[in-house]
Write an enzyme that holds these catalytic residues in place. Structure first.
Site, PDB file in Angstrom:
ATOM      1  N   VAL A 130      33.180  -8.661  34.272  1.00 34.14           N
ATOM      2  CA  VAL A 130      32.882  -9.835  33.441  1.00 34.14           C
ATOM      3  C   VAL A 130      31.420  -9.758  33.024  1.00 34.14           C
ATOM      4  CG1 VAL A 130      32.661 -12.351  33.399  1.00 34.14           C
ATOM      5  CG2 VAL A 130      34.650 -11.306  34.487  1.00 34.14           C
TER       6      VAL A 130
ATOM      7  N   ALA B  50      26.182  -9.920  34.785  1.00 37.45           N
ATOM      8  CA  ALA B  50      27.560  -9.400  34.775  1.00 37.45           C
ATOM      9  C   ALA B  50      28.004  -9.250  36.223  1.00 37.45           C
ATOM     10  CB  ALA B  50      27.598  -8.045  34.081  1.00 37.45           C
ATOM     11  N   LYS B  51      29.266  -8.966  36.438  1.00 36.62           N
ATOM     12  CA  LYS B  51      29.752  -8.662  37.788  1.00 36.62           C
ATOM     13  C   LYS B  51      31.085  -7.956  37.645  1.00 36.62           C
ATOM     14  CE  LYS B  51      28.669  -9.445  42.168  1.00 36.62           C
ATOM     15  NZ  LYS B  51      27.332  -9.536  42.763  1.00 36.62           N
ATOM     16  N   GLY B  52      31.466  -7.223  38.686  1.00 39.78           N
ATOM     17  CA  GLY B  52      32.759  -6.543  38.628  1.00 39.78           C
ATOM     18  C   GLY B  52      33.357  -6.429  40.004  1.00 39.78           C
TER      19      GLY B  52
END
Ligand code: NAD
Length: 410
Positions: free
Chosen positions: A56, A101-103
């Site tokens: 995201v 962001a992050k995942g």
């Protein structure tokens, strides 16, 4: 409560203080892009397993998006969305030129062999390689991912796009990583603990401390704080809570955890049920494991007067309000654990300049970046008469708002 609702709650509280207009509120609670991909892996025994992976990208007004990659069974799109938004505020609070962001992949990495983990990582990169890159979105380690995983990410991404180690941070030092990155989040927690207690007029020598989680963040925070003479009376990991009211011998704990890759079997402490750590009679509590651990059910039993959020989102909104009413001081995640992304930024800078900094330089610059951010959040809190979390969100939101307006819309 969904993870993203909790983050939005804290966002709105600060946005109300800033009298933020509706258009920018909506823009800032919405992600720029949310990607979900299938991660198909051939296991060692020939079976094929399919996992779900997410990236995201929340906001890029202040620079390329930046955020860790989590391997954990509880990873979901909503959790990643919430963590991506926290990254936007975190990078803005410490004023480094990034967005958020992050995942993550919904997987228990401890059940995979090393080769399976590598295949999973490469398959995940196959799914997201087009949307990440040194100028767009730069992943880093988080729960369940290591510097080795970062190396595989770089290697797989470079197969598509060519040499550029700045595509990911948290790499091994001998593979374009930065000295001091591995310790950075925990060290930052320690640096900020000392600053906070000093501001509060509390002596560190007698400050009985409990730390939940003994992975990358918890173990480095424990090491730094014990060297700074904090008595660490309790630590925990998934195997239990290890308690010694007179203070744990951190050298022997670290040796045990290095040798056994777990605290299980550590004998020089009383073994308590894992969740007891949160409600022990201590002065300083440092949650450094999962989100949502201080909630409606246990908040009334929390005795610590100061909490430093080394983990992301460890305190849910209602619990936050109840702690604030009781006068408990909470240093929020978007400042408390920002040491990691700060040194990730230093790694990215070094990669782009093909130059290496000494460990001393990394530590000095980390100290100076966090000290400045801490003072700004502290002053904002005094000026606006709000708690430190609301102050940190106010600072982060104002900076992102300003960058959005300067760049213009459309
Ligand atoms: P890690 O995987 O290295 O370690 C997690 C630790 O938590 C392990 O010791 C595990 O046993 C323990 N744990 C898991 N469930 C537990 C439970 N119920 N009770 C007690 N302990 C439990 O993860 P990490 O990288 O140290 O990350 C920890 C937290 O810090 C996460 O919230 C992460 O998002 C946050 N964080 C990490 C970084 C980083 O640089 N690694 C940066 C910023 C924030």
């Amino acid at each position: 409560m969904k993870a993203s609702d909790a983050t939005t709650y804290f966002f709105n509280k600060a946005a109300d203080q800033l009298c933020l207009a509706d258009w920018i509120r909506k823009l800032l609670v919405t992600s720029r892009r949310e990607l979900a991909v299938q991660v198909i892996v051939e296991m060692d025994d020939g079976r094929v397993e399919t996992f779900l992976g997410y990236r995201v990208q929340h906001d890029n007004a202040r620079g390329p998006m930046k955020g860790g990659l989590r391997y954990h069974l509880d990873v979901s799109l909503d959790e990643v969305r919430s963590l991506a938004s926290l990254m936007t505020w975190k990078t803005a609070v410490v004023d480094i030129p990034y967005g958020g962001a992050k995942g993550g992949v919904a997987v228990d990495p401890t059940r995979l062999s090393r080769r399976e983990l590598e295949r999973l990582t490469r398959a995940f990169v196959d799914g997201i390689h087009d949307v990440i890159g040194p100028d767009t979105d730069i992943p880093a380690p988080d729960m369940g991912t290591t510097h080795e995983v970062m190396s595989w990410i770089r290697n797989q991404w470079e197969k598509y796009h060519g040499f550029n180690p700045a595509v990911v941070t948290g790499k091994p030092v001998e593979e374009y990583g930065a000295k001091g990155r591995e310790e950075a989040t925990g060290r930052g927690v320690g640096i900020l603990a000392i600053k906070l207690l000093k501001r509060m007029g509390v002596k560190v020598e007698g400050c009985r401390t409990a730390i939940q989680g003994f992975g990358n963040v918890g173990s480095h925070a424990a090491k730094f704080l014990s060297e700074a003479t904090f008595p660490i009376v309790a630590i925990s990991d998934i195997s239990g809570c290890y308690y010694n009211p007179k203070g744990l011998d951190m050298k022997s704990v670290l040796k045990h955890s290095l040798e056994h890759k777990s605290l299980a079997g550590y004998k020089q402490a009383e073994l308590l049920p894992v969740d007891d750590l949160l409600t022990l009679d201590v002065d300083l509590l440092i949650p450094a494991a999962l989100g949502g651990v201080i909630n409606d059910e246990n908040v009334d039993k929390v005795k610590a007067r100061t909490i430093i959020e080394a983990a992301n989102s460890p305190i849910l909104p209602k619990a936050h309000e109840s702690l604030a009413e009781r006068g408990v001081t909470v240093l929020p995640d978007i400042l408390a654990n920002a040491g990691g992304v700060t040194v990730s930024y230093f790694e990215w800078v070094q990669n782009r300049q093909h130059y290496r900094w000494s460990l001393d330089r990394v530590r000095q610059e980390l100290d100076s970046t966090l000290s400045q951010a801490f003072e700004q959040v502290w002053q904002q809190s005094l000026q606006s008469k709000v708690d430190l979390r609301t102050a940190a969100f106010m600072l982060g939101i104002s900076r992102v708002h300003r960058a959005t307006e300067l760049a213009g819309i459309g």
